[in-house]
Design a protein around this motif. Structure first.
Motif, mmCIF file in Angstrom:
data_model
loop_
_atom_site.group_PDB
_atom_site.id
_atom_site.type_symbol
_atom_site.label_atom_id
_atom_site.label_comp_id
_atom_site.label_asym_id
_atom_site.label_seq_id
_atom_site.Cartn_x
_atom_site.Cartn_y
_atom_site.Cartn_z
ATOM 1 N N LEU A 196 0.770 -0.788 -0.348
ATOM 2 C CA LEU A 196 -0.478 0.047 -0.071
ATOM 3 C C LEU A 196 1.021 1.265 -0.009
ATOM 4 O O LEU A 196 1.853 1.165 0.842
ATOM 5 N N LEU A 197 0.453 1.855 -0.503
ATOM 6 C CA LEU A 197 1.218 3.667 -0.663
ATOM 7 C C LEU A 197 0.233 4.376 -0.341
ATOM 8 O O LEU A 197 -1.108 4.437 -0.999
ATOM 9 N N ILE A 198 1.041 5.391 0.141
ATOM 10 C CA ILE A 198 0.081 6.442 0.912
ATOM 11 C C ILE A 198 0.651 7.682 1.049
ATOM 12 O O ILE A 198 2.129 7.761 1.296
ATOM 13 N N GLY A 199 0.354 8.742 0.137
ATOM 14 C CA GLY A 199 0.407 9.744 -0.345
ATOM 15 C C GLY A 199 -0.055 11.088 0.849
ATOM 16 O O GLY A 199 -0.856 11.513 0.391
ATOM 17 N N LEU A 200 0.808 11.809 1.365
ATOM 18 C CA LEU A 200 -0.129 12.976 2.535
ATOM 19 C C LEU A 200 1.307 14.090 2.384
ATOM 20 O O LEU A 200 1.815 14.287 2.157
ATOM 21 N N HIS A 201 0.018 15.220 1.455
ATOM 22 C CA HIS A 201 0.695 15.970 0.662
ATOM 23 C C HIS A 201 1.945 15.466 0.523
ATOM 24 O O HIS A 201 3.139 16.176 0.234
ATOM 25 N N ALA A 202 2.110 14.869 -0.850
ATOM 26 C CA ALA A 202 2.798 14.444 -1.407
ATOM 27 C C ALA A 202 3.955 15.016 -2.753
ATOM 28 O O ALA A 202 3.990 15.074 -3.853
ATOM 29 N N HIS A 203 4.587 16.448 -2.162
ATOM 30 C CA HIS A 203 4.700 16.774 -3.056
ATOM 31 C C HIS A 203 5.988 16.374 -4.537
ATOM 32 O O HIS A 203 6.982 15.830 -3.955
ATOM 33 N N GLY A 204 5.744 16.770 -5.546
ATOM 34 C CA GLY A 204 6.287 16.127 -6.514
ATOM 35 C C GLY A 204 6.146 14.453 -6.837
ATOM 36 O O GLY A 204 6.743 13.331 -7.185
ATOM 37 N N SER A 205 5.462 13.606 -5.958
ATOM 38 C CA SER A 205 5.043 12.591 -5.433
ATOM 39 C C SER A 205 3.568 12.068 -6.870
ATOM 40 O O SER A 205 4.086 10.631 -6.674
ATOM 41 N N ASN A 206 2.273 12.976 -5.914
ATOM 42 C CA ASN A 206 1.415 12.140 -6.167
ATOM 43 C C ASN A 206 1.391 11.284 -8.258
ATOM 44 O O ASN A 206 1.043 10.171 -7.880
ATOM 45 N N MET A 207 1.350 11.731 -8.774
ATOM 46 C CA MET A 207 1.612 11.107 -10.353
ATOM 47 C C MET A 207 2.478 9.958 -10.171
ATOM 48 O O MET A 207 2.149 8.975 -10.674
ATOM 49 N N LYS A 208 4.095 10.266 -9.508
ATOM 50 C CA LYS A 208 4.549 8.404 -8.965
ATOM 51 C C LYS A 208 4.291 7.616 -8.863
ATOM 52 O O LYS A 208 3.942 6.497 -8.495
ATOM 53 N N ILE A 209 2.530 8.095 -7.635
ATOM 54 C CA ILE A 209 2.734 7.073 -6.999
ATOM 55 C C ILE A 209 1.312 6.395 -7.433
ATOM 56 O O ILE A 209 1.042 5.105 -7.083
ATOM 57 N N ILE A 210 1.113 7.032 -8.480
ATOM 58 C CA ILE A 210 -0.378 6.309 -8.924
ATOM 59 C C ILE A 210 0.751 5.209 -9.851
ATOM 60 O O ILE A 210 0.324 4.080 -10.117
ATOM 61 N N GLU A 211 0.891 6.225 -10.438
ATOM 62 C CA GLU A 211 2.289 5.273 -11.731
ATOM 63 C C GLU A 211 2.716 4.072 -10.854
ATOM 64 O O GLU A 211 2.591 2.996 -11.888
ATOM 65 N N ALA A 212 3.534 3.925 -10.078
ATOM 66 C CA ALA A 212 3.356 3.341 -9.508
ATOM 67 C C ALA A 212 2.922 1.805 -8.746
ATOM 68 O O ALA A 212 3.146 0.675 -8.750
ATOM 69 N N SER A 213 1.630 2.472 -7.911
ATOM 70 C CA SER A 213 0.654 1.092 -8.197
ATOM 71 C C SER A 213 0.525 0.784 -8.745
ATOM 72 O O SER A 213 -0.156 -0.142 -8.855
ATOM 73 N N ALA A 214 -0.444 1.212 -10.413
ATOM 74 C CA ALA A 214 -0.509 1.204 -11.407
ATOM 75 C C ALA A 214 0.301 -0.558 -11.594
ATOM 76 O O ALA A 214 0.389 -1.786 -12.024
ATOM 77 N N LYS A 215 1.624 0.214 -11.830
ATOM 78 C CA LYS A 215 3.426 -0.844 -12.201
ATOM 79 C C LYS A 215 3.557 -1.934 -11.558
ATOM 80 O O LYS A 215 2.688 -3.416 -11.849
ATOM 81 N N TYR A 216 2.885 -2.098 -10.123
ATOM 82 C CA TYR A 216 3.665 -2.631 -9.515
ATOM 83 C C TYR A 216 2.149 -3.769 -8.909
ATOM 84 O O TYR A 216 1.900 -4.021 -7.714
ATOM 85 N N LYS A 217 0.805 -3.527 -9.259
ATOM 86 C CA LYS A 217 -0.040 -3.659 -8.493
ATOM 87 C C LYS A 217 -0.573 -3.796 -6.806
ATOM 88 O O LYS A 217 -1.191 -4.466 -5.871
ATOM 89 N N THR A 218 -0.570 -2.397 -6.951
ATOM 90 C CA THR A 218 -0.202 -1.726 -5.191
ATOM 91 C C THR A 218 -1.715 -1.332 -4.752
ATOM 92 O O THR A 218 -2.043 0.082 -5.963
ATOM 93 N N GLY A 219 -2.768 -0.924 -3.449
ATOM 94 C CA GLY A 219 -3.252 0.152 -3.423
ATOM 95 C C GLY A 219 -2.477 1.583 -3.304
ATOM 96 O O GLY A 219 -1.329 1.304 -3.018
ATOM 97 N N PHE A 220 -3.333 2.723 -3.016
ATOM 98 C CA PHE A 220 -2.937 3.469 -3.176
ATOM 99 C C PHE A 220 -3.905 4.418 -2.226
ATOM 100 O O PHE A 220 -5.555 3.773 -2.558
ATOM 101 N N ILE A 221 -3.324 5.281 -1.230
ATOM 102 C CA ILE A 221 -4.351 6.371 -0.379
ATOM 103 C C ILE A 221 -3.602 7.892 -1.035
ATOM 104 O O ILE A 221 -2.496 8.235 -0.492
ATOM 105 N N LEU A 222 -4.683 8.722 -1.615
ATOM 106 C CA LEU A 222 -3.942 9.978 -1.372
ATOM 107 C C LEU A 222 -4.457 11.247 -0.665
ATOM 108 O O LEU A 222 -5.961 11.011 -1.304
ATOM 109 N N LEU A 223 -4.016 11.829 -0.056
ATOM 110 C CA LEU A 223 -4.360 13.575 0.323
ATOM 111 C C LEU A 223 -3.836 14.595 -0.072
ATOM 112 O O LEU A 223 -2.904 14.931 -0.245
ATOM 113 N N PRO A 224 -3.926 14.646 -1.930
ATOM 114 C CA PRO A 224 -3.322 16.086 -2.524
ATOM 115 C C PRO A 224 -3.647 16.551 -1.957
ATOM 116 O O PRO A 224 -4.545 17.568 -1.527
ATOM 117 N N CYS A 225 -2.028 17.672 -2.155
ATOM 118 C CA CYS A 225 -2.710 18.979 -1.646
ATOM 119 C C CYS A 225 -2.580 20.002 -2.496
ATOM 120 O O CYS A 225 -3.764 21.082 -2.303
#
Length: 135
Positions: free
Chosen positions: A58-87
């Motif tokens: 599971l990937l969690i992005g809390l105000h993950a400046h510069g990493s929100n899109m990377k988290i989404i892409e990584a989740s798709a690539k490695y078939k993990t879940g993700f939670i984002l609170l983008p700011c």
């Protein structure tokens, strides 16, 4: 990460900025808890990169400046879940436009990569809306 580790989950913070733990927090029932100064969390002091995700469920992005899109892409690539609170759009590889909502554009990007996303709202004021995908 602190609360996950306290509940016997393996968890790590990936963040180039080493921020100290807060001295206290409130749980969902409003109870106050102290965090002792000597307590720490597992940490990788680097910028998140997509291939780091291969080790996590599971990937969690809390105000993950510069990493929100990377988290989404990584989740798709490695078939993990993700939670984002983008700011905001800081250090993201996307051009901010006045007529396009950043939050909605992240959701759409997630869906284009095959994620089925759902929104949520946390029980505090300010920067409390996010979305997730289970995979």
């Amino acid at each position: 990460t602190y609360l996950l580790q306290k509940n016997n989950f393996e968890s790590v913070v990936i963040d180039p900025y080493n921020q100290p733990l807060p001295s206290k927090y409130k749980d969902l029932q409003g109870n106050k808890h102290k965090i002792f100064e000597e307590e720490t969390v597992n940490r990788i002091s680097k910028t998140f990169e997509i291939d780091m995700a291969k080790y996590y469920d599971l990937l969690i992005g809390l105000h993950a400046h510069g990493s929100n899109m990377k988290i989404i892409e990584a989740s798709a690539k490695y078939k993990t879940g993700f939670i984002l609170l983008p700011c905001c759009v800081i250090d993201e590889p996307i051009e901010k436009k006045s007529d396009i909502d950043w939050f909605e554009s992240l959701e759409e990007y997630s869906q284009q990569l095959g994620h089925k996303t759902e929104r949520f709202e946390l029980n505090f004021k300010g920067q409390n809306v996010g979305f997730y995908a289970k995979n």
